[in-house]
Write an enzyme that holds these catalytic residues in place. Structure first.
Site, mmCIF file in Angstrom:
data_model
loop_
_atom_site.group_PDB
_atom_site.id
_atom_site.type_symbol
_atom_site.label_atom_id
_atom_site.label_comp_id
_atom_site.label_asym_id
_atom_site.label_seq_id
_atom_site.Cartn_x
_atom_site.Cartn_y
_atom_site.Cartn_z
ATOM 1 N N TYR A 239 10.030 8.385 2.418
ATOM 2 C CA TYR A 239 10.041 8.389 3.528
ATOM 3 C C TYR A 239 10.022 10.418 3.624
ATOM 4 C CZ TYR A 239 9.690 3.554 4.881
ATOM 5 O OH TYR A 239 8.832 2.456 5.154
ATOM 6 N N PHE B 166 17.157 -2.043 12.628
ATOM 7 C CA PHE B 166 15.866 -2.619 13.411
ATOM 8 C C PHE B 166 14.888 -3.042 11.959
ATOM 9 C CE2 PHE B 166 15.927 1.348 14.466
ATOM 10 C CZ PHE B 166 14.272 2.167 13.373
#
Ligand SMILES: CC(C)(COP(=O)(O)OP(=O)(O)OC[C@H]1O[C@@H](n2cnc3c(N)ncnc32)[C@H](O)[C@@H]1OP(=O)(O)O)[C@@H](O)C(=O)NCCC(=O)NCCS
Length: 396
Positions: free
Chosen positions: A123, A396
């Site tokens: 990322y 999450f």
């Protein structure tokens, strides 16, 4: 990227995206019952699909708020469910998804995006940097004795899962949150779905202080051989030191438990300081926790507190052009400027110092922030100083 189109998926396509993501993580498709439990965390409009003749990649996000140093909250996208079909990897599908997602977030006025990364190299190129790190540790219950000066703690109330699901969101919302933490409105159903699956019993606790509920914990216990058991902390948050000590006093008092395991906890969580033998708490892992991406650099910089003398930062953003530029950053104001820069850095490095996870001078030493002169590194450390280690604490 060749001939791949990215668009928001319709509700009736969400399950295909879920299957694709699970397959990318080498997990089976999941049962109908599992799907019904996780379905609520798929937020309409926030689930992206990449298509050639068929769905080949997906990424989604949940709307939330991020707590920044000083306590303000900014609009946040919690990015998750990222996967590309194994026969379509390394041809730009993720790049298309990330670029579309970031442009959409910027268009909606979202200040920041955050995610948990499966691998380190993925990322950074999209402007994400490690926001903070987390520690996993194991406490030997046999060796762990609380020091006589450890806070006594308040009353502990045990809840069943239905009641916990009703009450814990309110307890969490009222806690003072540290930088890096996020609101959880859309997240709770997924947590309780997980707590209801599997065979190990799940327990919820609320800590009551002088002014009412000020902490909670969720844990599961698995039986080992014989009568010994391992207690795994799933979630634990406290609003003050008394609640923290009170919850740990309870956890260390649960009968038949040999070992208490807490994973991905804040670096500055003082469990060993409560114990007569600090080595009863053993650190087992230190990892990066969330990765952060400042989507609206000016809004994000303006939302947090800064210290000392202002500095001019020259920020380069390879994906979202509007962020590239110079910012005067100080305790009294944050503004765009044409003044000469004191330091130059990429948007990923800015994210790394934003929540207090890394000392700017460490990034200077590593060659990742350029400074006009060595004194700027010291001033950057003061500018970005935070009191507590950043931590998200919501997986999450
Ligand atoms: C990670 C994943 C989404 C990447 O998708 P992808 O479509 O192959 O990525 P892209 O082709 O857009 O890659 C962009 C660049 O990142 C690099 N890259 C992507 N994934 C990488 C990885 N896992 N390790 C190292 N580099 C990686 C690519 O080599 C490419 O660099 P290049 O342009 O210099 O060649 C995909 O491999 C995947 O689904 N993995 C399994 C599930 C997973 O880990 N998901 C992430 C959840 S957080």
């Amino acid at each position: 990227m060749n001939d791949v189109a990215v668009r928001a998926l319709r509700d009736d396509e969400f399950r295909s995206a879920h299957r694709l993501f699970r397959a990318a993580l080498h997990a089976g498709p999941g049962t109908d019952e599992e799907w019904e439990r996780v379905r609520p965390v798929f937020q309409p409009g926030r689930v992206l699909g990449a298509f050639d003749e068929q769905l080949v990649g997906t990424a989604r996000s949940m709307d939330a708020e991020l707590v920044v140093p000083g306590g303000a909250r900014v609009p946040l996208a919690a990015v998750t469910g990222v996967g590309v079909r194994a026969d379509r990897t390394r041809r730009g599908v993720l790049t298309g998804l990330m670029r579309t997602q970031l442009a959409e977030l910027a268009g909606r006025g979202v200040s920041a995006a955050t995610l948990y990364a499966t691998e380190g190299p993925i990322y950074g190129r999209f402007g994400y940097g490690i926001a903070g790190r987390a520690r996993s540790y194991t406490v030997s219950r046999q060796r762990a004795r609380l020091r006589p000066d450890a806070p006594e703690g308040g009353r502990i109330e045990m809840l069943d899962l239905d009641e916990a699901e009703r009450r814990l969101p309110e307890v969490y919302s009222a806690l003072p949150l540290r930088p890096g933490m996020m609101s959880r409105d859309r997240w709770w159903p997924g947590l309780f779905a997980g707590m209801r699956s599997g065979d190990d019993p799940a327990v919820a606790l609320v800590h009551h202080g002088a002014d009412g509920p000020d902490g909670f914990a969720l844990y599961r216990v698995s039986r080992d051989s014989g009568m010994s058991a391992t207690l795994r902390v799933v979630d634990l948050h406290s609003g003050n030191a008394t609640a923290f000590a009170g919850l740990w006093r309870f956890l260390l008092g649960v009968d038949l438990v040999d070992t208490v395991i807490a994973r991905n906890r804040p670096l500055d969580e003082p469990v060993e300081l409560l114990l007569t033998d600090p080595r009863a708490c053993e650190t087992t892992e230190l990892t990066d926790e969330t990765w952060l991406r400042l989507v609206d650099v000016e809004a994000a910089l303006a939302a947090r507190t800064w210290h000392g003398a202002p500095l001019v930062l020259e920020v380069t953003d390879p994906v979202l052009d509007h962020n590239t530029g110079r910012y005067r950053v100080g305790p009294d104001e944050v503004s765009r400027t044409d003044e000469p820069a004191d330091a130059a850095l990429g948007v990923a490095e800015l994210a790394m110092i934003f929540a207090g996870g890394w000392l700017p001078s460490a990034l200077v030493d590593a060659g990742r922030i350029s400074v006009l002169d060595p004194g700027v590194a010291v001033r950057l450390d003061e500018l970005a100083r935070t009191r507590r280690a950043p931590w998200c604490g919501t997986f999450f």
